[in-house]
Design an enzyme around this catalytic site. Structure first.
Site, PDB file in Angstrom:
ATOM      1  N   ASN A 150     -10.315   0.156  -0.293  1.00  0.00           N
ATOM      2  CA  ASN A 150      -8.857   0.254  -0.159  1.00  0.00           C
ATOM      3  C   ASN A 150      -8.238  -0.368  -1.411  1.00  0.00           C
ATOM      4  O   ASN A 150      -8.368  -1.570  -1.634  1.00  0.00           O
ATOM      5  CB  ASN A 150      -8.442  -0.504   1.114  1.00  0.00           C
ATOM      6  CG  ASN A 150      -6.935  -0.548   1.329  1.00  0.00           C
ATOM      7  OD1 ASN A 150      -6.157  -0.377   0.398  1.00  0.00           O
ATOM      8  ND2 ASN A 150      -6.534  -0.808   2.566  1.00  0.00           N
TER       9      ASN A 150
ATOM     10  N   HIS B  42      -3.217   7.238   2.450  1.00  0.00           N
ATOM     11  CA  HIS B  42      -3.662   5.941   1.927  1.00  0.00           C
ATOM     12  C   HIS B  42      -5.053   5.641   2.479  1.00  0.00           C
ATOM     13  O   HIS B  42      -5.280   5.706   3.683  1.00  0.00           O
ATOM     14  CB  HIS B  42      -2.664   4.863   2.350  1.00  0.00           C
ATOM     15  CG  HIS B  42      -3.171   3.470   2.150  1.00  0.00           C
ATOM     16  ND1 HIS B  42      -3.813   3.074   0.996  1.00  0.00           N
ATOM     17  CD2 HIS B  42      -3.149   2.389   2.958  1.00  0.00           C
ATOM     18  CE1 HIS B  42      -4.164   1.799   1.106  1.00  0.00           C
ATOM     19  NE2 HIS B  42      -3.771   1.365   2.291  1.00  0.00           N
TER      20      HIS B  42
ATOM     21  N   CYS C 137       0.817  -1.229   0.000  1.00  0.00           N
ATOM     22  CA  CYS C 137       0.000   0.000   0.000  1.00  0.00           C
ATOM     23  C   CYS C 137       0.848   1.275   0.000  1.00  0.00           C
ATOM     24  O   CYS C 137       0.335   2.364  -0.266  1.00  0.00           O
ATOM     25  CB  CYS C 137      -0.969  -0.002   1.171  1.00  0.00           C
ATOM     26  SG  CYS C 137      -2.099  -1.403   1.118  1.00  0.00           S
TER      27      CYS C 137
HETATM   28  O1  UT7 Z   1      -3.946  -1.185   3.341  1.00  0.00           O
HETATM   29  C1  UT7 Z   1      -2.883  -1.706   4.109  1.00  0.00           C
HETATM   30  C2  UT7 Z   1      -3.071  -1.416   5.524  1.00  0.00           C
HETATM   31  N1  UT7 Z   1      -4.334  -1.905   5.955  1.00  0.00           N
HETATM   32  C3  UT7 Z   1      -4.971  -1.316   6.935  1.00  0.00           C
HETATM   33  O2  UT7 Z   1      -4.483  -0.312   7.394  1.00  0.00           O
HETATM   34  C4  UT7 Z   1      -6.222  -1.940   7.499  1.00  0.00           C
HETATM   35  C5  UT7 Z   1      -6.129  -1.922   8.993  1.00  0.00           C
HETATM   36  N2  UT7 Z   1      -7.169  -2.582   9.732  1.00  0.00           N
HETATM   37  C6  UT7 Z   1      -8.498  -2.298   9.639  1.00  0.00           C
HETATM   38  O3  UT7 Z   1      -8.916  -1.496   8.826  1.00  0.00           O
HETATM   39  C7  UT7 Z   1      -9.442  -2.940  10.636  1.00  0.00           C
HETATM   40  O4  UT7 Z   1      -8.681  -3.588  11.616  1.00  0.00           O
HETATM   41  C8  UT7 Z   1     -10.435  -3.956  10.007  1.00  0.00           C
HETATM   42  C9  UT7 Z   1     -11.437  -3.197   9.156  1.00  0.00           C
HETATM   43  C10 UT7 Z   1      -9.668  -4.958   9.160  1.00  0.00           C
HETATM   44  C11 UT7 Z   1     -11.179  -4.675  11.107  1.00  0.00           C
HETATM   45  O5  UT7 Z   1     -11.842  -3.751  11.945  1.00  0.00           O
HETATM   46  P1  UT7 Z   1     -11.721  -3.866  13.530  1.00  0.00           P
HETATM   47  O6  UT7 Z   1     -12.587  -2.827  14.084  1.00  0.00           O
HETATM   48  O7  UT7 Z   1     -10.253  -3.827  13.865  1.00  0.00           O
HETATM   49  O8  UT7 Z   1     -12.349  -5.271  13.804  1.00  0.00           O
HETATM   50  P2  UT7 Z   1     -11.672  -6.550  14.486  1.00  0.00           P
HETATM   51  O9  UT7 Z   1     -10.672  -7.168  13.583  1.00  0.00           O
HETATM   52  O10 UT7 Z   1     -11.273  -6.198  15.879  1.00  0.00           O
HETATM   53  O11 UT7 Z   1     -12.927  -7.475  14.578  1.00  0.00           O
HETATM   54  C12 UT7 Z   1     -14.031  -7.159  15.423  1.00  0.00           C
HETATM   55  C13 UT7 Z   1     -15.085  -8.209  15.199  1.00  0.00           C
HETATM   56  C14 UT7 Z   1     -14.565  -9.637  15.267  1.00  0.00           C
HETATM   57  O12 UT7 Z   1     -15.555 -10.429  15.878  1.00  0.00           O
HETATM   58  P3  UT7 Z   1     -15.416 -10.830  17.423  1.00  0.00           P
HETATM   59  O13 UT7 Z   1     -14.127 -11.582  17.531  1.00  0.00           O
HETATM   60  O14 UT7 Z   1     -15.403  -9.528  18.185  1.00  0.00           O
HETATM   61  O15 UT7 Z   1     -16.645 -11.662  17.644  1.00  0.00           O
HETATM   62  C15 UT7 Z   1     -14.426 -10.029  13.811  1.00  0.00           C
HETATM   63  O16 UT7 Z   1     -14.561 -11.419  13.609  1.00  0.00           O
HETATM   64  O17 UT7 Z   1     -15.634  -8.042  13.892  1.00  0.00           O
HETATM   65  C16 UT7 Z   1     -15.601  -9.313  13.213  1.00  0.00           C
HETATM   66  N3  UT7 Z   1     -15.468  -9.070  11.776  1.00  0.00           N
HETATM   67  C17 UT7 Z   1     -16.537  -8.848  11.006  1.00  0.00           C
HETATM   68  N4  UT7 Z   1     -17.857  -8.818  11.281  1.00  0.00           N
HETATM   69  C18 UT7 Z   1     -18.683  -8.544  10.251  1.00  0.00           C
HETATM   70  C19 UT7 Z   1     -14.356  -9.001  11.032  1.00  0.00           C
HETATM   71  N5  UT7 Z   1     -14.671  -8.730   9.753  1.00  0.00           N
HETATM   72  C20 UT7 Z   1     -16.021  -8.640   9.715  1.00  0.00           C
HETATM   73  C21 UT7 Z   1     -16.943  -8.374   8.699  1.00  0.00           C
HETATM   74  N6  UT7 Z   1     -18.254  -8.336   9.005  1.00  0.00           N
HETATM   75  N7  UT7 Z   1     -16.560  -8.140   7.427  1.00  0.00           N
END
Ligand code: UT7
Length: 333
Positions: A284, A254, A112
């Site tokens: 993204n 980004h 990225c």
């Molecule tokens: O481009 C290169 C660099 N990339 C980035 O900078 C991306 C960085 N990270 C992010 O944007 C975020 O961490 C994500 C969007 C990937 C995830 O968001 P988050 O708020 O950090 O969620 P999380 O990973 O802590 O997950 C929270 C919950 C989990 O469920 P539990 O364990 O709390 O029951 C996940 O399983 O959300 C769940 N989850 C989803 N639920 C519905 C993860 N993906 C999804 C989804 N739909 N698509």
């Protein structure tokens, strides 16, 4: 005065297939509400079968060349995580298809952050006299490496391409790129990765497990590091440029996640409305993200000539970078 790389043209391209959050909800355990509130994304675009990264790169590159009024280019740099083939690089094919002749052409792989690295590369080619004009393209077909069963990545990434034409000029002109800050931390290489397909897992007769062919990301850790690294890198280039944060008219970060960009603006002390955003429309797009955001903001009339821009990105590697420029007067389509 030393030669500077000056922005002379901008362009972008998106593939034709629009995938809305509702389309994803139909095949994954997710919801429109979750995707919008956690990422800011409403839709993304996906390259159909038969469309490769080079197709998007050629389309974006052609628009940038047109925007530059036919300014000659004697080098091409393509930033991509999803090249047409593991070998050779994608850039020579793009140069050939754009009719650029036998120009220098190579790829940059910094995920990225790729476009920031490619810009620095292009600025270096101009500074050392190896080029008078450089077409710099960020292009991705990220959909090709996403695991369709992985909801945490499938909802975020999209395909697309963006490009800038740089020409040799003076540091005090509008459009001149300022100093750069670039960095990496390979100890974080497993946080954003496609494990198989390279020399580390060269098949010894046995195929790698299918899941190792897909892109994976440790989202939570990456989120925190993205904010930290981009804010540090941004402060470093502002220092080098002698700009105060209050003098920045637009942050072009980004488009990783709207919460990351909002947190970054907040940490830098920049009002949220100064952060350019097109993540809702395109998701993204990795190495294409910064030039796509620039072109969309330019087309929407959000960037005025002489305004000060702060560009920054973070991605796999881990890698990060930042630069500054004043926006030049460019025609709009
Ligand atoms: O481009 C290169 C660099 N990339 C980035 O900078 C991306 C960085 N990270 C992010 O944007 C975020 O961490 C994500 C969007 C990937 C995830 O968001 P988050 O708020 O950090 O969620 P999380 O990973 O802590 O997950 C929270 C919950 C989990 O469920 P539990 O364990 O709390 O029951 C996940 O399983 O959300 C769940 N989850 C989803 N639920 C519905 C993860 N993906 C999804 C989804 N739909 N698509």
């Amino acid at each position: 005065m030393t030669r500077a790389a000056v922005v002379a043209g901008v362009g972008s391209a998106l593939p034709p297939v629009r995938v809305t959050n509702a389309d994803l909800v139909a095949r994954l355990d997710t919801s429109d509400e979750w995707i919008r509130s956690r990422t800011g994304i409403r839709q993304r675009f996906v390259a159909p079968a038969g469309t490769a990264t080079s197709d998007l790169a050629v389309a974006a590159g052609a628009k940038a060349l047109k925007s530059a009024g036919g300014h000659p280019v004697d080098a091409l740099v393509v930033a991509t995580t999803t090249p047409d083939r593991p070998c050779p690089a994608t850039a020579p094919a793009v140069a050939d298809r754009l009719g650029l002749g036998h120009v220098a052409a190579h790829d940059v792989a910094a995920v990225c952050t790729g476009f920031l690295y490619a810009l620095a590369n292009a600025a270096g080619l101009i500074a050392c006299g190896a080029a008078e004009g450089v077409l710099v393209i960020g292009a991705e077909t990220f959909s090709r490496i996403l695991n369709p069963a992985d909801r945490s990545t499938s909802v975020i990434f999209g395909d697309g391409a963006g490009a800038l034409v740089l020409r040799a000029g003076r540091a005090d002109e509008d459009g001149a790129l300022g100093p750069f800050d670039l960095g990496s931390d390979g100890s974080g290489r497993d946080l954003i990765t496609v494990p198989a397909g390279g020399s580390e897992r060269r098949p010894d007769g046995s195929e790698p497990p299918p899941e190792d062919r897909w892109f994976t990301m440790q989202g939570k850790q990456v989120f925190r590091l993205a904010v930290q690294r981009m804010s540090h890198s941004a402060r470093t280039v502002l220092d080098r440029a002698g700009w105060r944060i209050g003098e920045v008219d637009h942050l072009v970060a980004h488009q990783a996640n709207h919460r990351i960009v909002a947190r970054l603006a907040d940490e830098l002390g920049l009002p949220a409305e100064r952060a350019v955003s097109n993540i809702a429309e395109v998701g993204n797009t990795a190495a294409a993200s910064v030039p796509l955001a620039l072109d969309h903001a330019h087309s929407a009339g959000e960037l005025a000539a002489g305004e000060r821009l702060l560009l920054t990105a973070f991605g796999g590697g881990l890698t990060w970078g930042a630069t500054v420029l004043t926006w030049p007067a460019l025609d709009r389509d």
